[in-house]
Write a protein that holds these residues in place. Structure first.
Motif, PDB file in Angstrom:
ATOM      1  N   ILE A 259       8.564  84.570  15.283  1.00  0.00           N
ATOM      2  CA  ILE A 259       8.970  86.214  14.777  1.00  0.00           C
ATOM      3  C   ILE A 259      10.105  86.620  15.048  1.00  0.00           C
ATOM      4  CG2 ILE A 259       7.559  88.166  14.951  1.00  0.00           C
ATOM      5  CD1 ILE A 259       4.946  87.171  15.084  1.00  0.00           C
ATOM      6  N   LEU A 260      10.124  86.813  16.963  1.00  0.00           N
ATOM      7  CA  LEU A 260      11.669  87.156  17.436  1.00  0.00           C
ATOM      8  C   LEU A 260      12.968  86.115  16.478  1.00  0.00           C
ATOM      9  CD1 LEU A 260      12.847  89.231  19.143  1.00  0.00           C
ATOM     10  CD2 LEU A 260      12.651  87.543  20.587  1.00  0.00           C
ATOM     11  N   VAL A 261      13.024  84.897  16.950  1.00  0.00           N
ATOM     12  CA  VAL A 261      13.216  84.114  16.740  1.00  0.00           C
ATOM     13  C   VAL A 261      13.729  84.312  14.565  1.00  0.00           C
ATOM     14  CG1 VAL A 261      14.639  81.746  16.636  1.00  0.00           C
ATOM     15  CG2 VAL A 261      13.408  82.688  18.675  1.00  0.00           C
ATOM     16  N   GLY A 262      12.639  84.072  14.518  1.00  0.00           N
ATOM     17  CA  GLY A 262      12.419  83.989  12.627  1.00  0.00           C
ATOM     18  C   GLY A 262      13.601  85.694  12.130  1.00  0.00           C
ATOM     19  N   ASN A 263      13.165  86.424  13.046  1.00  0.00           N
ATOM     20  CA  ASN A 263      13.328  87.640  12.449  1.00  0.00           C
ATOM     21  C   ASN A 263      15.026  87.781  12.524  1.00  0.00           C
ATOM     22  OD1 ASN A 263      14.829  90.595  13.996  1.00  0.00           O
ATOM     23  ND2 ASN A 263      13.336  90.972  12.311  1.00  0.00           N
ATOM     24  N   LEU A 264      15.664  87.205  14.129  1.00  0.00           N
ATOM     25  CA  LEU A 264      16.859  86.602  14.341  1.00  0.00           C
ATOM     26  C   LEU A 264      17.606  86.242  13.255  1.00  0.00           C
ATOM     27  CD1 LEU A 264      16.784  86.709  17.968  1.00  0.00           C
ATOM     28  CD2 LEU A 264      17.719  88.989  17.312  1.00  0.00           C
ATOM     29  N   LEU A 265      17.103  85.778  12.973  1.00  0.00           N
ATOM     30  CA  LEU A 265      18.021  84.111  11.773  1.00  0.00           C
ATOM     31  C   LEU A 265      17.894  84.705  10.219  1.00  0.00           C
ATOM     32  CD1 LEU A 265      16.305  81.011  13.368  1.00  0.00           C
ATOM     33  CD2 LEU A 265      18.941  81.708  13.605  1.00  0.00           C
ATOM     34  N   GLY A 266      17.127  85.914  10.297  1.00  0.00           N
ATOM     35  CA  GLY A 266      16.519  86.613   9.204  1.00  0.00           C
ATOM     36  C   GLY A 266      16.069  85.946   7.994  1.00  0.00           C
ATOM     37  N   PHE A 267      14.978  84.664   8.430  1.00  0.00           N
ATOM     38  CA  PHE A 267      14.136  83.216   8.217  1.00  0.00           C
ATOM     39  C   PHE A 267      12.646  84.345   7.842  1.00  0.00           C
ATOM     40  CE2 PHE A 267      11.995  79.457   8.302  1.00  0.00           C
ATOM     41  CZ  PHE A 267      11.957  78.948   7.027  1.00  0.00           C
ATOM     42  N   GLU A 268      12.273  84.831   7.112  1.00  0.00           N
ATOM     43  CA  GLU A 268      11.071  85.517   6.868  1.00  0.00           C
ATOM     44  C   GLU A 268      10.082  85.584   6.324  1.00  0.00           C
ATOM     45  OE1 GLU A 268      11.331  89.021  10.813  1.00  0.00           O
ATOM     46  OE2 GLU A 268      12.279  89.261   8.633  1.00  0.00           O
ATOM     47  N   GLY A 269       8.940  85.864   5.793  1.00  0.00           N
ATOM     48  CA  GLY A 269       8.537  86.009   4.217  1.00  0.00           C
ATOM     49  C   GLY A 269       6.888  84.433   4.073  1.00  0.00           C
ATOM     50  N   GLU A 270       6.950  84.279   2.715  1.00  0.00           N
ATOM     51  CA  GLU A 270       6.054  83.806   2.944  1.00  0.00           C
ATOM     52  C   GLU A 270       6.551  81.685   2.785  1.00  0.00           C
ATOM     53  OE1 GLU A 270       2.875  84.034   2.082  1.00  0.00           O
ATOM     54  OE2 GLU A 270       3.111  85.857   1.683  1.00  0.00           O
ATOM     55  N   LYS A 271       7.824  81.749   2.987  1.00  0.00           N
ATOM     56  CA  LYS A 271       8.578  80.581   2.998  1.00  0.00           C
ATOM     57  C   LYS A 271       8.191  80.021   4.499  1.00  0.00           C
ATOM     58  CE  LYS A 271      12.623  76.989   2.148  1.00  0.00           C
ATOM     59  NZ  LYS A 271      14.158  77.505   1.617  1.00  0.00           N
ATOM     60  N   ALA A 272       8.993  81.158   5.322  1.00  0.00           N
ATOM     61  CA  ALA A 272       8.915  80.814   6.443  1.00  0.00           C
ATOM     62  C   ALA A 272       7.648  80.477   7.211  1.00  0.00           C
ATOM     63  CB  ALA A 272       9.448  82.167   7.480  1.00  0.00           C
ATOM     64  N   SER A 273       6.472  81.493   6.632  1.00  0.00           N
ATOM     65  CA  SER A 273       5.597  81.258   6.643  1.00  0.00           C
ATOM     66  C   SER A 273       4.877  80.016   6.518  1.00  0.00           C
ATOM     67  CB  SER A 273       3.853  81.804   6.222  1.00  0.00           C
ATOM     68  OG  SER A 273       4.667  83.166   6.911  1.00  0.00           O
ATOM     69  N   THR A 274       4.860  79.241   5.355  1.00  0.00           N
ATOM     70  CA  THR A 274       4.389  77.785   5.423  1.00  0.00           C
ATOM     71  C   THR A 274       5.272  77.077   6.356  1.00  0.00           C
ATOM     72  OG1 THR A 274       4.195  78.158   2.639  1.00  0.00           O
ATOM     73  CG2 THR A 274       4.452  76.518   3.736  1.00  0.00           C
ATOM     74  N   PHE A 275       6.429  77.507   6.199  1.00  0.00           N
ATOM     75  CA  PHE A 275       7.260  75.888   7.914  1.00  0.00           C
ATOM     76  C   PHE A 275       6.415  76.142   8.597  1.00  0.00           C
ATOM     77  CE2 PHE A 275      11.453  75.714  10.501  1.00  0.00           C
ATOM     78  CZ  PHE A 275      11.775  74.595  10.697  1.00  0.00           C
ATOM     79  N   GLU A 276       6.092  77.365   9.157  1.00  0.00           N
ATOM     80  CA  GLU A 276       5.835  77.190  10.103  1.00  0.00           C
ATOM     81  C   GLU A 276       4.445  76.910  11.089  1.00  0.00           C
ATOM     82  OE1 GLU A 276       5.470  81.523  12.086  1.00  0.00           O
ATOM     83  OE2 GLU A 276       7.302  81.536  11.491  1.00  0.00           O
ATOM     84  N   VAL A 277       3.735  76.150   9.403  1.00  0.00           N
ATOM     85  CA  VAL A 277       2.084  75.837   9.197  1.00  0.00           C
ATOM     86  C   VAL A 277       3.526  74.074   9.837  1.00  0.00           C
ATOM     87  CG1 VAL A 277       0.819  75.294   8.153  1.00  0.00           C
ATOM     88  CG2 VAL A 277       0.995  77.281   8.556  1.00  0.00           C
TER      89      VAL A 277
END
Length: 264
Positions: A29-47
């Motif tokens: 969550i922290l690194v995704g926030n710093l990189l501006g990578f959030e949302g549904e695509k980011a959640s799927t990527f994390e899976v």
């Protein structure tokens, strides 16, 4: 920053944190926030990249998992880790996860992660100071009661930011398993839980997958796989020497960073 670089960075973060007692969720969550990578695509990527970490554990412990299929050893007097140990270690968290799945998903917020990071740190420090004399120095010496108790501690890991490794290793120390044994059993019982949870999330996320995302997802998956393998091996070697306290203090620092960069 290109998607490929983001995938590489997050793959490293996932591989580094998934099996350490420092909360992979908090870091992602922290690194995704710093990189501006959030949302549904980011959640799927994390899976997807979690699957890379899981594959690393399967590769590292394939002989152990294969031996669990030998049900003839169950109930025999000689000490040996068997399938019952794994079932007892997995069952409590599996039940909680299935019954409270939607509620657990609603807990994914920065405030909950911060509280969990600090609460997990306190548990780890407590476990280091109050653990019993070590009666189990290998996973083959774990009793069914110890396995089930560790499984109860794994229930804490359904709370975002608490850390599966942090909760199970702490539980292991408190029931008399040494650091290496607690960590190895943590890895073994994490895989079935992660397969179930990640599989469920993946099915729900399939409609967000596009062929154009395959290179990005592949980079993250492979990176997480390689890094997780290296980290898991090193962690097992050094945990007995450094203990959990250093990771607990790191979690408190991470919580502070979370407040500064995500919440404020």
């Amino acid at each position: 920053m290109s998607d490929h670089i983001i995938a590489f960075i997050l793959g490293i973060v996932e591989g580094l944190t998934e099996f350490l007692p420092i909360s992979s969720t908090g870091h992602m969550i922290l690194v995704g926030n710093l990189l501006g990578f959030e949302g549904e695509k980011a959640s799927t990527f994390e899976v997807i990249i979690q699957l890379g970490s899981m594959l690393a554990i399967l590769v590292l412990f394939w002989k152990r998992f294969l031996s669990l299929l030998n049900f003839s050893s169950i109930g025999k007097p000689e000490k040996r880790l068997d399938a019952i140990h794994i079932i007892l270690g997995v069952l409590p968290a599996a039940v909680v996860g299935l019954v409270l799945h939607d509620f657990i998903k609603s807990l994914f917020s920065p405030n909950v992660v911060v509280i969990s990071l600090i609460a997990g740190a306190i548990l780890m420090i407590f476990a280091e100071k109050k653990h019993r004399a070590f009666t189990s120095t290998t996973v083959d010496e774990l009793s069914y009661k110890q396995a089930f108790t560790i499984g109860l501690f794994q229930c804490l890991a359904v709370i975002p930011g608490f850390s599966r490794a942090g909760s199970t290793i702490s539980g292991g120390l408190l029931v008399g398993a040494n650091h290496k044994t607690s960590a190895e059993f943590s890895f073994l019982v994490a895989l079935p839980i992660m397969v179930g949870a990640t599989g469920l999330d993946l099915v729900k996320s399939l409609h967000f997958l596009h062929t154009s995302d395959i290179p990005m997802f592949a980079i993250g998956f492979i990176t997480a796989f390689v890094v997780a393998m290296v980290v898991a091996v090193l962690f097992l070697k050094i945990l007995g020497k450094i203990g959990l306290t250093v990771f607990a203090y790191y979690r408190i620092v991470l919580a502070a960073l979370f407040i500064v960069f995500v919440i404020l």
